[in-house]
Write a protein that holds these residues in place. Structure first.
Motif, PDB file in Angstrom:
ATOM      1  N   ASP A 115       0.853  -1.188   0.000  1.00  0.00           N
ATOM      2  CA  ASP A 115       0.000   0.000   0.000  1.00  0.00           C
ATOM      3  C   ASP A 115       0.896   1.249   0.000  1.00  0.00           C
ATOM      4  OD1 ASP A 115      -1.792   2.022   0.389  1.00  0.00           O
ATOM      5  OD2 ASP A 115      -2.605   1.249   2.272  1.00  0.00           O
ATOM      6  N   ALA A 116       0.759   2.052  -1.027  1.00  0.00           N
ATOM      7  CA  ALA A 116       1.673   3.182  -1.209  1.00  0.00           C
ATOM      8  C   ALA A 116       1.342   4.378  -0.327  1.00  0.00           C
ATOM      9  CB  ALA A 116       1.666   3.620  -2.670  1.00  0.00           C
ATOM     10  N   SER A 117       0.173   4.375   0.262  1.00  0.00           N
ATOM     11  CA  SER A 117      -0.257   5.596   0.956  1.00  0.00           C
ATOM     12  C   SER A 117       0.665   5.954   2.121  1.00  0.00           C
ATOM     13  CB  SER A 117      -1.712   5.458   1.431  1.00  0.00           C
ATOM     14  OG  SER A 117      -1.845   4.311   2.216  1.00  0.00           O
ATOM     15  N   GLY A 118       1.062   7.212   2.135  1.00  0.00           N
ATOM     16  CA  GLY A 118       1.919   7.707   3.204  1.00  0.00           C
ATOM     17  C   GLY A 118       3.384   7.344   3.065  1.00  0.00           C
ATOM     18  N   LYS A 119       3.741   6.725   1.935  1.00  0.00           N
ATOM     19  CA  LYS A 119       5.147   6.332   1.759  1.00  0.00           C
ATOM     20  C   LYS A 119       5.774   7.104   0.597  1.00  0.00           C
ATOM     21  CE  LYS A 119       4.284   1.623   3.397  1.00  0.00           C
ATOM     22  NZ  LYS A 119       2.815   1.517   3.177  1.00  0.00           N
ATOM     23  N   SER A 120       7.010   7.512   0.756  1.00  0.00           N
ATOM     24  CA  SER A 120       7.716   8.192  -0.339  1.00  0.00           C
ATOM     25  C   SER A 120       8.182   7.155  -1.360  1.00  0.00           C
ATOM     26  CB  SER A 120       8.930   8.943   0.206  1.00  0.00           C
ATOM     27  OG  SER A 120       9.916   7.996   0.596  1.00  0.00           O
ATOM     28  N   THR A 121       8.513   7.639  -2.545  1.00  0.00           N
ATOM     29  CA  THR A 121       9.021   6.748  -3.579  1.00  0.00           C
ATOM     30  C   THR A 121      10.272   6.013  -3.097  1.00  0.00           C
ATOM     31  OG1 THR A 121       8.166   8.271  -5.239  1.00  0.00           O
ATOM     32  CG2 THR A 121       9.758   6.650  -5.999  1.00  0.00           C
ATOM     33  N   ASP A 122      11.153   6.722  -2.433  1.00  0.00           N
ATOM     34  CA  ASP A 122      12.374   6.093  -1.931  1.00  0.00           C
ATOM     35  C   ASP A 122      12.066   4.999  -0.896  1.00  0.00           C
ATOM     36  OD1 ASP A 122      14.009   7.539  -3.565  1.00  0.00           O
ATOM     37  OD2 ASP A 122      14.492   9.069  -2.075  1.00  0.00           O
ATOM     38  N   GLU A 123      11.105   5.295  -0.050  1.00  0.00           N
ATOM     39  CA  GLU A 123      10.718   4.274   0.936  1.00  0.00           C
ATOM     40  C   GLU A 123      10.164   3.036   0.245  1.00  0.00           C
ATOM     41  OE1 GLU A 123       9.469   6.941   4.887  1.00  0.00           O
ATOM     42  OE2 GLU A 123       8.057   6.702   3.224  1.00  0.00           O
ATOM     43  N   LEU A 124       9.311   3.283  -0.750  1.00  0.00           N
ATOM     44  CA  LEU A 124       8.740   2.145  -1.496  1.00  0.00           C
ATOM     45  C   LEU A 124       9.833   1.347  -2.204  1.00  0.00           C
ATOM     46  CD1 LEU A 124       5.551   3.861  -2.978  1.00  0.00           C
ATOM     47  CD2 LEU A 124       5.573   1.912  -1.392  1.00  0.00           C
ATOM     48  N   ALA A 125      10.823   2.061  -2.735  1.00  0.00           N
ATOM     49  CA  ALA A 125      11.937   1.382  -3.414  1.00  0.00           C
ATOM     50  C   ALA A 125      12.660   0.455  -2.430  1.00  0.00           C
ATOM     51  CB  ALA A 125      12.893   2.414  -4.009  1.00  0.00           C
ATOM     52  N   ASP A 126      12.912   0.967  -1.238  1.00  0.00           N
ATOM     53  CA  ASP A 126      13.581   0.139  -0.227  1.00  0.00           C
ATOM     54  C   ASP A 126      12.728  -1.068   0.159  1.00  0.00           C
ATOM     55  OD1 ASP A 126      15.955   1.549  -0.043  1.00  0.00           O
ATOM     56  OD2 ASP A 126      15.145   2.982   1.402  1.00  0.00           O
ATOM     57  N   ILE A 127      11.428  -0.828   0.259  1.00  0.00           N
ATOM     58  CA  ILE A 127      10.525  -1.947   0.591  1.00  0.00           C
ATOM     59  C   ILE A 127      10.579  -3.014  -0.506  1.00  0.00           C
ATOM     60  CG2 ILE A 127       8.105  -2.621   0.899  1.00  0.00           C
ATOM     61  CD1 ILE A 127       7.663   0.139   2.222  1.00  0.00           C
ATOM     62  N   ALA A 128      10.597  -2.563  -1.770  1.00  0.00           N
ATOM     63  CA  ALA A 128      10.652  -3.517  -2.886  1.00  0.00           C
ATOM     64  C   ALA A 128      11.886  -4.409  -2.770  1.00  0.00           C
ATOM     65  CB  ALA A 128      10.646  -2.773  -4.219  1.00  0.00           C
ATOM     66  N   ILE A 129      13.012  -3.798  -2.517  1.00  0.00           N
ATOM     67  CA  ILE A 129      14.260  -4.577  -2.432  1.00  0.00           C
ATOM     68  C   ILE A 129      14.200  -5.536  -1.236  1.00  0.00           C
ATOM     69  CG2 ILE A 129      16.781  -4.460  -2.241  1.00  0.00           C
ATOM     70  CD1 ILE A 129      16.615  -1.689  -3.589  1.00  0.00           C
ATOM     71  N   ALA A 130      13.647  -5.055  -0.142  1.00  0.00           N
ATOM     72  CA  ALA A 130      13.493  -5.938   1.026  1.00  0.00           C
ATOM     73  C   ALA A 130      12.576  -7.121   0.695  1.00  0.00           C
ATOM     74  CB  ALA A 130      12.938  -5.146   2.207  1.00  0.00           C
ATOM     75  N   LYS A 131      11.529  -6.847  -0.070  1.00  0.00           N
ATOM     76  CA  LYS A 131      10.588  -7.911  -0.463  1.00  0.00           C
ATOM     77  C   LYS A 131      11.281  -8.943  -1.361  1.00  0.00           C
ATOM     78  CE  LYS A 131       6.522  -6.657   1.279  1.00  0.00           C
ATOM     79  NZ  LYS A 131       5.751  -7.525   2.172  1.00  0.00           N
ATOM     80  N   VAL A 132      12.128  -8.451  -2.257  1.00  0.00           N
ATOM     81  CA  VAL A 132      12.870  -9.366  -3.131  1.00  0.00           C
ATOM     82  C   VAL A 132      13.774 -10.264  -2.276  1.00  0.00           C
ATOM     83  CG1 VAL A 132      14.680  -9.494  -4.904  1.00  0.00           C
ATOM     84  CG2 VAL A 132      12.770  -7.888  -5.166  1.00  0.00           C
ATOM     85  N   ARG A 133      14.488  -9.644  -1.329  1.00  0.00           N
ATOM     86  CA  ARG A 133      15.359 -10.429  -0.428  1.00  0.00           C
ATOM     87  C   ARG A 133      14.543 -11.478   0.339  1.00  0.00           C
ATOM     88  NH1 ARG A 133      18.955  -5.825   0.217  1.00  0.00           N
ATOM     89  NH2 ARG A 133      20.984  -6.604  -0.476  1.00  0.00           N
ATOM     90  N   GLU A 134      13.387 -11.034   0.823  1.00  0.00           N
ATOM     91  CA  GLU A 134      12.500 -11.903   1.593  1.00  0.00           C
ATOM     92  C   GLU A 134      12.073 -13.114   0.755  1.00  0.00           C
ATOM     93  OE1 GLU A 134       8.258 -10.750   3.114  1.00  0.00           O
ATOM     94  OE2 GLU A 134       9.718  -9.327   3.931  1.00  0.00           O
ATOM     95  N   PHE A 135      11.741 -12.844  -0.511  1.00  0.00           N
ATOM     96  CA  PHE A 135      11.323 -13.951  -1.379  1.00  0.00           C
ATOM     97  C   PHE A 135      12.456 -14.951  -1.576  1.00  0.00           C
ATOM     98  CE2 PHE A 135      11.146 -15.832  -5.652  1.00  0.00           C
ATOM     99  CZ  PHE A 135      10.017 -16.628  -5.487  1.00  0.00           C
ATOM    100  N   TYR A 136      13.657 -14.432  -1.873  1.00  0.00           N
ATOM    101  CA  TYR A 136      14.801 -15.337  -2.055  1.00  0.00           C
ATOM    102  C   TYR A 136      15.007 -16.192  -0.806  1.00  0.00           C
ATOM    103  CZ  TYR A 136      16.489 -13.057  -6.375  1.00  0.00           C
ATOM    104  OH  TYR A 136      16.626 -12.592  -7.648  1.00  0.00           O
ATOM    105  N   LYS A 137      14.879 -15.548   0.349  1.00  0.00           N
ATOM    106  CA  LYS A 137      15.073 -16.253   1.612  1.00  0.00           C
ATOM    107  C   LYS A 137      13.993 -17.325   1.787  1.00  0.00           C
ATOM    108  CE  LYS A 137      16.287 -15.246   6.374  1.00  0.00           C
ATOM    109  NZ  LYS A 137      16.276 -14.267   7.461  1.00  0.00           N
ATOM    110  N   GLU A 138      12.776 -16.929   1.513  1.00  0.00           N
ATOM    111  CA  GLU A 138      11.624 -17.829   1.697  1.00  0.00           C
ATOM    112  C   GLU A 138      11.771 -19.110   0.871  1.00  0.00           C
ATOM    113  OE1 GLU A 138       7.858 -15.922   0.647  1.00  0.00           O
ATOM    114  OE2 GLU A 138       7.074 -17.924   0.146  1.00  0.00           O
TER     115      GLU A 138
END
Lengths: 388, 388
Positions: A316-339
């Motif tokens: 959910d993008a609300s209240g998040k900056s583009t940079d924050e969302l970018a960091d979340i995306a990378i964290a999600k990618v890491r999470e998937f690899y780990k999973e």
């Protein structure tokens, strides 16, 4: 998008029962002398070898064999195959296996029709002048080689791993039966997943302007991989999950989701240098390098990363900056690899820092790599160092 | 998904400058006697006719012409084209126009190689036995005919409008330059949008189990159409918007997003009966029928409609039932049609209820239609009545 010409002539067969119904007629339209290329013998254990032999024998086909193709297929094996094709007057190469077997077979197919050493083509010193017809039966969901014209070959003597291909090396036909991937071990299923996901990322992080449909198409494949890979890894005999993963691997690299896009491909180039020296699984290397490449390049176009967060991972993008969302995306990618149990660091393969400089130099020996951002030797070194 | 064989051999060229660079070489590989097929002369006003003639003349091509192809191309025109091809020994048909011109050209291409009346093939009484090579230059984003093997022909004498095709009728090459759609009038751009959207809906509402990647790919195209169509309609000379719409139209019906899916196609069958009698624009008829088809069939699989709401229209699912989401999806579809200025009711074309029974009977004359749900004559009648 960029102006483009797209053509993919491969006849793609998907699903159970297709081999039994259509293999003989597809093969025999090219002739009756076939070189069967395969790897370490897993197709013998699974029964696929017997099935193919039976079908082809019934159809009056004479079969020659090249077995033992390596996970990173070697130029020496390609040379062997070319010799057999020339000596035995082969009409069609039938590759039965994963991406390595298919890539090796493409090199053989081009090599037979080329006067010099086929390695010239991979070194970009010559262009293919033709190819023997090639058909494939896929046993591993990963590279997409079943429906594209490219492949990667390793020259073990010079420690070089290079991609190459030609308009001649699209398979004439490819049979993808998910049941033929049931016997793929857990780790190979994981690496395959990492590989197809990396292909999507190479498309997704591009510098081409105005590509709304391509973006959504690539997101569709990434999303499907993320939603379905774990099921295939955990339940190897789950037909639906294997089918979805196999189909994602084909669609990730058959050119259909990335027309008119200049993909990045830096991570592939970097990974090739790692596995050219250490012979690690391609997918494993990609899983290690990609998150670090993302960290290194997120500021080039943070909104691309933000789209990955919202459109693929449903953030959910609300209240998040583009940079924050970018960091979340990378964290999600890491999470998937780990999973899914993918490797996280070069240390997982006992790779230290002693060859970083050499790998970085080799990666850029034809010039800077990558298109999302051009990377020089220092950039590659930094990404490799972060990956230790 | 269902087992499938997919093959699409068309060479697809996209973007400005491609015609100038590659048309001559594509054409001349098939010969130097070309039948140029076009419609009402808009390609003369736009300058495309002169450009193509100039390029082909320079390449030493002899050009024959069939002009005046109707918006719903007629069998009589197809027959004229077949005569020219036979008399003049044509090597290649070059269709320059929208879907109608392309569909007409496919029928000609098949007809030349068929001994009887080509109408037999559309009536499913015979199969195509070959086709003359066909190339296309697209001037209207709508039908996807530039990269598939099908087409629709109207027999005005019998008031029948039938779809048909063969593996032989894929265009050998198609040139899609968004600039060639700048001169398309506003209403035609709207109808084209309705047409490509309808193709996506025909895929999306299917009865095939387990198709996660196909679902996301179709959603990607629908989403891109919904997000971009208005810009192309409002700003006819906006290259980016025209390009996106054109590319969506190709991808909606080239088979790439719906492999292994049994599409519905009832709305197309119903619309064909409307325009076979009233000669209304195909896209307009589809825009009218589809929301009513959705109302009529939403209970067959409400979650499919709910996915449309969440994944395409970005509706927040929290606190809403599947049925509520399904209703929202249909409302959103109606809203989109309204926003782009598509017709809403048959009354918009002054069509009353006097031919409903005849249209319903004709629609099911080969049997029940549709696959998401099989529709009989009464079902079709009900949908038509709701559309009045």
């Amino acid at each position: 998008m960029n102006p483009f010409r797209f053509q993919n002539p491969t006849a793609l067969y998907y699903g159970k029962g297709q081999i039994e119904q259509f293999l003989a007629s597809e093969v025999t339209q090219y002739g009756r002398r076939v070189l069967l290329v395969y790897g370490g013998g897993s197709i013998k254990r699974s029964g696929l070898y017997d099935k193919v032999n039976h079908i082809l024998n019934e159809a009056g086909v004479t079969i020659f064999e090249l077995s033992g193709v390596e996970p990173n297929p070697r130029l020496t094996t390609v040379h062997k195959g070319i010799d057999i094709c020339r000596t035995e007057n082969i009409d069609l190469i039938l590759a039965v296996g994963g991406g390595s077997v298919l890539d090796c077979s493409k090199a053989i197919a081009m090599g037979v029709k080329y006067d010099g050493d086929v390695w010239d083509i991979y070194q970009r010193r010559a262009k293919a002048t033709g190819a023997l017809p090639l058909g494939t039966i896929l046993t591993l969901a990963a590279t997409g080689s079943e429906m594209n014209s490219g492949g990667v070959i390793t020259n073990w003597e010079t420690k070089e791993k290079l991609g190459g291909g030609s308009p001649y090396t699209f398979p004439k036909f490819s049979f993808c039966d998910p049941e033929n991937t049931y016997s793929v071990p857990r780790d190979q299923t994981i690496y395959g997943t990492c590989d197809m996901l990396a292909h999507c990322f190479e498309h997704y992080f591009h510098p081409t302007r105005h590509t709304p449909l391509q973006q959504h198409l690539i997101e569709a494949v990434i999303k499907t991989i993320v939603e379905n890979a774990k099921a295939a890894i955990d339940n190897p005999n789950d037909y639906d999950a294997r089918e979805t993963l196999m189909y994602c691997s084909t669609m990730a690299l058959n050119g259909m989701i990335n027309m008119g896009i200049q993909g990045d491909w830096a991570c592939h180039a970097i990974e090739h240098e790692i596995s050219a020296i250490y012979d690690i699984p391609h997918g494993g290397g990609l899983a290690i390098v990609f998150p670090h490449w993302m960290d290194y390049n997120k500021n080039v176009n943070p909104s691309r990363f933000a789209s990955l967060a919202t459109n693929v991972f449903g953030v959910d993008a609300s209240g998040k900056s583009t940079d924050e969302l970018a960091d979340i995306a990378i964290a999600k990618v890491r999470e998937f690899y780990k999973e899914i149990g993918a490797p996280q660091r070069l240390a997982d393969y006992d790779i230290g820092d002693d060859q970083l400089d050499r790998m970085a130099s080799q990666a850029v020996r034809f010039g800077e790599i990558g298109n999302f951002k051009k990377l020089n030797k220092d950039d590659v070194y930094a990404i490799l160092k972060a990956s230790l």
